[in-house]
Write an enzyme that holds these catalytic residues in place. Sequence first.
Site, PDB file in Angstrom:
ATOM      1  N   ASP A 111      -3.532  -8.617   0.037  1.00 42.09           N
ATOM      2  CA  ASP A 111      -2.836  -7.371   0.360  1.00 42.09           C
ATOM      3  C   ASP A 111      -3.277  -6.779   1.688  1.00 42.09           C
ATOM      4  O   ASP A 111      -4.239  -7.228   2.293  1.00 42.09           O
ATOM      5  CB  ASP A 111      -3.035  -6.349  -0.783  1.00 42.09           C
ATOM      6  CG  ASP A 111      -4.492  -6.235  -1.215  1.00 42.09           C
ATOM      7  OD1 ASP A 111      -5.370  -6.726  -0.488  1.00 42.09           O
ATOM      8  OD2 ASP A 111      -4.750  -5.641  -2.270  1.00 42.09           O
TER       9      ASP A 111
ATOM     10  N   GLU B  68      -0.199  -1.874  -8.886  1.00 46.78           N
ATOM     11  CA  GLU B  68      -0.660  -0.662  -9.540  1.00 46.78           C
ATOM     12  C   GLU B  68      -0.074  -0.544 -10.951  1.00 46.78           C
ATOM     13  O   GLU B  68       1.033  -1.034 -11.210  1.00 46.78           O
ATOM     14  CB  GLU B  68      -0.232   0.559  -8.720  1.00 46.78           C
ATOM     15  CG  GLU B  68      -0.872   0.633  -7.343  1.00 46.78           C
ATOM     16  CD  GLU B  68      -2.297   1.176  -7.381  1.00 46.78           C
ATOM     17  OE1 GLU B  68      -3.065   0.827  -8.292  1.00 46.78           O
ATOM     18  OE2 GLU B  68      -2.650   1.949  -6.478  1.00 46.78           O
TER      19      GLU B  68
ATOM     20  N   ASN C  20      -8.391   1.302 -12.209  1.00 45.12           N
ATOM     21  CA  ASN C  20      -7.203   1.478 -13.046  1.00 45.12           C
ATOM     22  C   ASN C  20      -6.595   0.129 -13.457  1.00 45.12           C
ATOM     23  O   ASN C  20      -5.499   0.092 -13.983  1.00 45.12           O
ATOM     24  CB  ASN C  20      -6.152   2.334 -12.326  1.00 45.12           C
ATOM     25  CG  ASN C  20      -5.670   1.700 -11.030  1.00 45.12           C
ATOM     26  OD1 ASN C  20      -6.034   0.568 -10.715  1.00 45.12           O
ATOM     27  ND2 ASN C  20      -4.843   2.411 -10.287  1.00 45.12           N
TER      28      ASN C  20
ATOM     29  N   HIS D 186      -5.806  -2.355 -11.404  1.00 49.29           N
ATOM     30  CA  HIS D 186      -4.922  -3.034 -10.443  1.00 49.29           C
ATOM     31  C   HIS D 186      -5.554  -4.325  -9.928  1.00 49.29           C
ATOM     32  O   HIS D 186      -6.762  -4.448  -9.832  1.00 49.29           O
ATOM     33  CB  HIS D 186      -4.477  -2.104  -9.312  1.00 49.29           C
ATOM     34  CG  HIS D 186      -5.487  -1.769  -8.255  1.00 49.29           C
ATOM     35  ND1 HIS D 186      -5.580  -0.520  -7.695  1.00 49.29           N
ATOM     36  CD2 HIS D 186      -6.429  -2.514  -7.642  1.00 49.29           C
ATOM     37  CE1 HIS D 186      -6.525  -0.511  -6.777  1.00 49.29           C
ATOM     38  NE2 HIS D 186      -7.069  -1.710  -6.724  1.00 49.29           N
TER      39      HIS D 186
HETATM   40  C1  GLP Z   1      -8.723  -2.526  -3.371  1.00 46.18           C
HETATM   41  C2  GLP Z   1      -8.063  -3.904  -3.268  1.00 46.18           C
HETATM   42  C3  GLP Z   1      -8.282  -4.742  -4.504  1.00 46.18           C
HETATM   43  C4  GLP Z   1      -9.726  -4.654  -4.949  1.00 46.18           C
HETATM   44  C5  GLP Z   1     -10.055  -3.224  -5.290  1.00 46.18           C
HETATM   45  C6  GLP Z   1     -11.454  -3.036  -5.848  1.00 46.18           C
HETATM   46  O1  GLP Z   1      -7.900  -1.538  -3.884  1.00 46.18           O
HETATM   47  N1  GLP Z   1      -6.682  -3.826  -3.004  1.00 46.18           N
HETATM   48  O2  GLP Z   1      -7.895  -6.072  -4.243  1.00 46.18           O
HETATM   49  O3  GLP Z   1      -9.930  -5.493  -6.058  1.00 46.18           O
HETATM   50  O4  GLP Z   1      -9.935  -2.479  -4.090  1.00 46.18           O
HETATM   51  O5  GLP Z   1     -12.366  -2.750  -4.850  1.00 46.18           O
HETATM   52  P1  GLP Z   1     -13.923  -2.695  -5.035  1.00 46.18           P
HETATM   53  O6  GLP Z   1     -14.367  -4.113  -5.160  1.00 46.18           O
HETATM   54  O7  GLP Z   1     -14.434  -2.064  -3.784  1.00 46.18           O
HETATM   55  O8  GLP Z   1     -14.178  -1.884  -6.242  1.00 46.18           O
END
Ligand code: GLP
Length: 244
Positions: A67, A143, A136, A138
């Site tokens: 993404d 989402e 959440n 995702h």
């Molecule tokens: C972002 C990314 C996700 C990732 C998530 C969790 O929103 N789009 O791909 O898994 O963050 O991030 P973290 O590893 O910093 O908790």
Amino acid sequence: MRVIVCENYEELSAQAAKIMASQIILKPNSILGLATGSTPVGMYNRLAEMNQNGDLDFSKVITFNLDEYYPIEKTNCQSYRYFMNENLFSKINIDINNTHVPNGEAADPMVECARYERAIADCGGIDLQLLGIGQNGHIGFNEPGETLSSVTHITDLTENTIKANSRFFDKIEDVPKKALTMGIGSILKAKKILLLVSGQNKHDALMDLFTPEIKTNNPATLLKVHPDVILICDRAAYGDGPAK
Ligand code: GLP
């Protein structure tokens, strides 16, 4: 789903790096699906170390990131393109032309999403997809909601995600409100999936993976239909595990 519970983040990163490295050793021209966020950083550091020690060769590897914020310039230090260059690509012998991140500068996001989905297919599909998880549930930027999208698409970020990701920005108003993301179908097409879950704030989202239910308000539960998922979590995220 194969589950590995590690004592801490260091162990999780080491285990994940071993799995990624094995994939690259077994298939040097692997197509890897990569993720951003803080969770994979420890693993990326280890992979870079292996590369620098001459134990792992990325010269034939092709990558597709999940993404990117939209709109955002590639040179913006909050962009996922910038994150990947900083945390991995600049530290390994990968050909930067073989690294793909959805283009946050594209004039037409729909055209960019269709191009991205096609580019993955044209390479023969993803061999190993790395995933983190949002608080959440995702995955990528898919989402929670009543419906989920199967292919790469543009999406509105939820308040929860904007708040969670604001820790990387000076102020919450600076967090982009939209993103381009691979869809649930794009993710599930990967031959193998490696999901990393670290930290107590992911506990609730993680526990939904241990029930038989699939629910669109926790998109990660869709991974239950995939035949080859390895989940690595740390003790903080797992806690006492699923309720008996
Ligand atoms: C972002 C990314 C996700 C990732 C998530 C969790 O929103 N789009 O791909 O898994 O963050 O991030 P973290 O590893 O910093 O908790």
